[in-house]
Design a protein around this motif. Structure first.
Motif, PDB file in Angstrom:
ATOM      1  N   ASP A  56      -4.464-133.940 -67.367  1.00 22.06           N
ATOM      2  CA  ASP A  56      -5.686-133.881 -68.334  1.00 22.06           C
ATOM      3  C   ASP A  56      -6.747-133.599 -67.512  1.00 22.06           C
ATOM      4  O   ASP A  56      -7.746-132.953 -68.193  1.00 22.06           O
ATOM      5  CB  ASP A  56      -5.894-135.330 -68.704  1.00 22.06           C
ATOM      6  CG  ASP A  56      -4.802-135.639 -70.001  1.00 22.06           C
ATOM      7  OD1 ASP A  56      -4.010-134.670 -70.337  1.00 22.06           O
ATOM      8  OD2 ASP A  56      -4.660-136.687 -70.429  1.00 22.06           O
ATOM      9  N   LYS A 105     -11.297-133.936 -73.377  1.00 21.09           N
ATOM     10  CA  LYS A 105     -11.672-135.119 -74.017  1.00 21.09           C
ATOM     11  C   LYS A 105     -11.831-136.201 -73.201  1.00 21.09           C
ATOM     12  O   LYS A 105     -10.838-136.466 -72.322  1.00 21.09           O
ATOM     13  CB  LYS A 105     -10.654-135.419 -75.368  1.00 21.09           C
ATOM     14  CG  LYS A 105      -9.415-135.594 -75.096  1.00 21.09           C
ATOM     15  CD  LYS A 105      -8.325-135.711 -76.300  1.00 21.09           C
ATOM     16  CE  LYS A 105      -6.971-135.630 -76.095  1.00 21.09           C
ATOM     17  NZ  LYS A 105      -6.313-135.796 -77.130  1.00 21.09           N
ATOM     18  N   TYR A 106     -12.469-137.248 -73.294  1.00 19.94           N
ATOM     19  CA  TYR A 106     -12.811-138.651 -72.781  1.00 19.94           C
ATOM     20  C   TYR A 106     -13.167-138.393 -71.286  1.00 19.94           C
ATOM     21  O   TYR A 106     -12.954-139.187 -70.743  1.00 19.94           O
ATOM     22  CB  TYR A 106     -11.524-139.397 -72.858  1.00 19.94           C
ATOM     23  CG  TYR A 106     -10.902-139.544 -74.343  1.00 19.94           C
ATOM     24  CD1 TYR A 106     -11.818-139.848 -75.379  1.00 19.94           C
ATOM     25  CD2 TYR A 106      -9.867-139.060 -74.810  1.00 19.94           C
ATOM     26  CE1 TYR A 106     -11.573-140.039 -76.760  1.00 19.94           C
ATOM     27  CE2 TYR A 106      -9.314-139.452 -75.812  1.00 19.94           C
ATOM     28  CZ  TYR A 106     -10.195-139.827 -77.081  1.00 19.94           C
ATOM     29  OH  TYR A 106      -9.859-139.653 -78.186  1.00 19.94           O
ATOM     30  N   GLN A 109     -17.578-134.453 -71.370  1.00 21.10           N
ATOM     31  CA  GLN A 109     -17.612-132.956 -71.638  1.00 21.10           C
ATOM     32  C   GLN A 109     -19.000-132.660 -71.559  1.00 21.10           C
ATOM     33  O   GLN A 109     -20.073-133.290 -71.751  1.00 21.10           O
ATOM     34  CB  GLN A 109     -17.158-132.722 -73.105  1.00 21.10           C
ATOM     35  CG  GLN A 109     -15.601-133.115 -73.144  1.00 21.10           C
ATOM     36  CD  GLN A 109     -15.220-132.782 -74.454  1.00 21.10           C
ATOM     37  OE1 GLN A 109     -15.691-133.264 -75.529  1.00 21.10           O
ATOM     38  NE2 GLN A 109     -13.960-131.825 -74.816  1.00 21.10           N
ATOM     39  N   SER A 142     -10.272-129.092 -74.960  1.00 18.47           N
ATOM     40  CA  SER A 142      -9.808-130.137 -76.289  1.00 18.47           C
ATOM     41  C   SER A 142     -11.063-130.095 -76.962  1.00 18.47           C
ATOM     42  O   SER A 142     -12.358-129.929 -76.372  1.00 18.47           O
ATOM     43  CB  SER A 142      -9.371-131.380 -75.872  1.00 18.47           C
ATOM     44  OG  SER A 142     -10.422-132.367 -75.260  1.00 18.47           O
ATOM     45  N   ALA A 144     -13.689-133.303 -78.870  1.00 16.31           N
ATOM     46  CA  ALA A 144     -14.309-134.745 -78.242  1.00 16.31           C
ATOM     47  C   ALA A 144     -13.284-135.590 -78.110  1.00 16.31           C
ATOM     48  O   ALA A 144     -13.398-136.604 -77.423  1.00 16.31           O
ATOM     49  CB  ALA A 144     -15.484-134.888 -79.131  1.00 16.31           C
ATOM     50  N   GLY A 145     -12.208-135.572 -78.997  1.00 13.68           N
ATOM     51  CA  GLY A 145     -11.320-136.836 -79.043  1.00 13.68           C
ATOM     52  C   GLY A 145     -10.030-136.591 -79.700  1.00 13.68           C
ATOM     53  O   GLY A 145      -9.874-135.299 -80.299  1.00 13.68           O
ATOM     54  N   THR A 146      -9.137-137.357 -79.601  1.00 14.62           N
ATOM     55  CA  THR A 146      -7.878-137.082 -80.326  1.00 14.62           C
ATOM     56  C   THR A 146      -8.035-136.723 -81.885  1.00 14.62           C
ATOM     57  O   THR A 146      -8.927-137.498 -82.581  1.00 14.62           O
ATOM     58  CB  THR A 146      -6.891-138.268 -80.129  1.00 14.62           C
ATOM     59  OG1 THR A 146      -6.690-138.237 -78.857  1.00 14.62           O
ATOM     60  CG2 THR A 146      -5.590-138.144 -80.916  1.00 14.62           C
ATOM     61  N   GLN A 148      -9.801-134.338 -83.015  1.00 17.78           N
ATOM     62  CA  GLN A 148     -10.885-133.753 -83.243  1.00 17.78           C
ATOM     63  C   GLN A 148     -10.977-132.438 -82.829  1.00 17.78           C
ATOM     64  O   GLN A 148     -10.537-132.084 -81.800  1.00 17.78           O
ATOM     65  CB  GLN A 148     -12.030-134.638 -82.659  1.00 17.78           C
ATOM     66  CG  GLN A 148     -12.247-136.012 -83.290  1.00 17.78           C
ATOM     67  CD  GLN A 148     -13.339-136.670 -82.183  1.00 17.78           C
ATOM     68  OE1 GLN A 148     -14.367-135.893 -81.957  1.00 17.78           O
ATOM     69  NE2 GLN A 148     -13.301-137.774 -82.245  1.00 17.78           N
ATOM     70  N   SER A 172      -6.191-130.673 -78.658  1.00 11.11           N
ATOM     71  CA  SER A 172      -6.577-131.710 -79.756  1.00 11.11           C
ATOM     72  C   SER A 172      -7.241-130.770 -80.976  1.00 11.11           C
ATOM     73  O   SER A 172      -7.586-129.753 -80.753  1.00 11.11           O
ATOM     74  CB  SER A 172      -7.453-132.730 -79.384  1.00 11.11           C
ATOM     75  OG  SER A 172      -8.871-132.215 -79.204  1.00 11.11           O
TER      76      SER A 172
END
Length: 175
Positions: A56, A105-106, A109, A142, A144-146, A148, A172
């Motif tokens: 990741d 993501k996370y 970014q 990705s 911004a999040g799962t 998204q 994602s």
């Protein structure tokens, strides 16, 4: 190893969650999951157990204006994981792809609102070009999040920046 034995022609990749590339590369080689063909000791014709590795955090990010680091090239900072990933590509591991997360993501970014659209596109383009210049086979990004979606401007900039240099993957918001 059992999956490779049962399905010898299947492309097999792994995502080692929380693992840094700096510790994974020696682990994969030591445990026979990948074969290092860049050594005189290893003349093996064996097939890799794994055909790909995804992390990741590819270890590359933009530096902040005030940040001092001895591991930087211009406005980019890279950590040991990114440097090892670059070395990893030079092990001459056959039939293998390294996927490194960039602007993932996370992981802090690049902020489009703070940068403005043009500034955001430039930053994404710059980090995409830098990341695809030897650090990884596949730049993986990705939203911004799962679940998204990734920003359309981001994807256009990454696509243009990595073209003819590396592959691009989105992890994602695709469904």
């Amino acid at each position: 190893k059992a999956v490779r034995k049962k399905y010898p022609k299947l492309w097999i990749g792994a995502n080692f969650l929380g693992g840094g590339t700096d510790s994974l590369i020696p682990f994969l080689i030591k445990n026979g999951l990948i074969i290092n063909h860049n050594t005189k000791k290893n003349t093996s014709k064996k097939q890799n157990i794994l055909n790909g590795l995804w992390v990741d955090n590819g270890g590359i990010r933009l530096t902040k204006q005030h940040e001092k680091t001895n591991k930087s090239v211009g406005k980019y900072a890279y950590d040991l994981a990114a440097l090892r990933a670059m070395q990893f590509r030079h092990y001459q591991i056959k039939d293998f792809l390294y996927f490194g997360g960039i602007d993932f993501k996370y992981q802090g970014q690049i902020n489009k609102k703070a940068s403005g659209k043009d500034g955001y596109i430039k930053q994404i383009s710059d980090i995409g070009r830098f990341s695809s210049a030897g650090f990884m086979d596949v730049v993986c990004t990705s939203g911004a999040g799962t679940g998204q979606s990734a920003d359309v401007d981001k994807m256009k900039a990454f696509t243009k920046a990595t073209r003819n240099r590396s592959l691009l993957a989105v992890a994602s918001g695709v469904s």
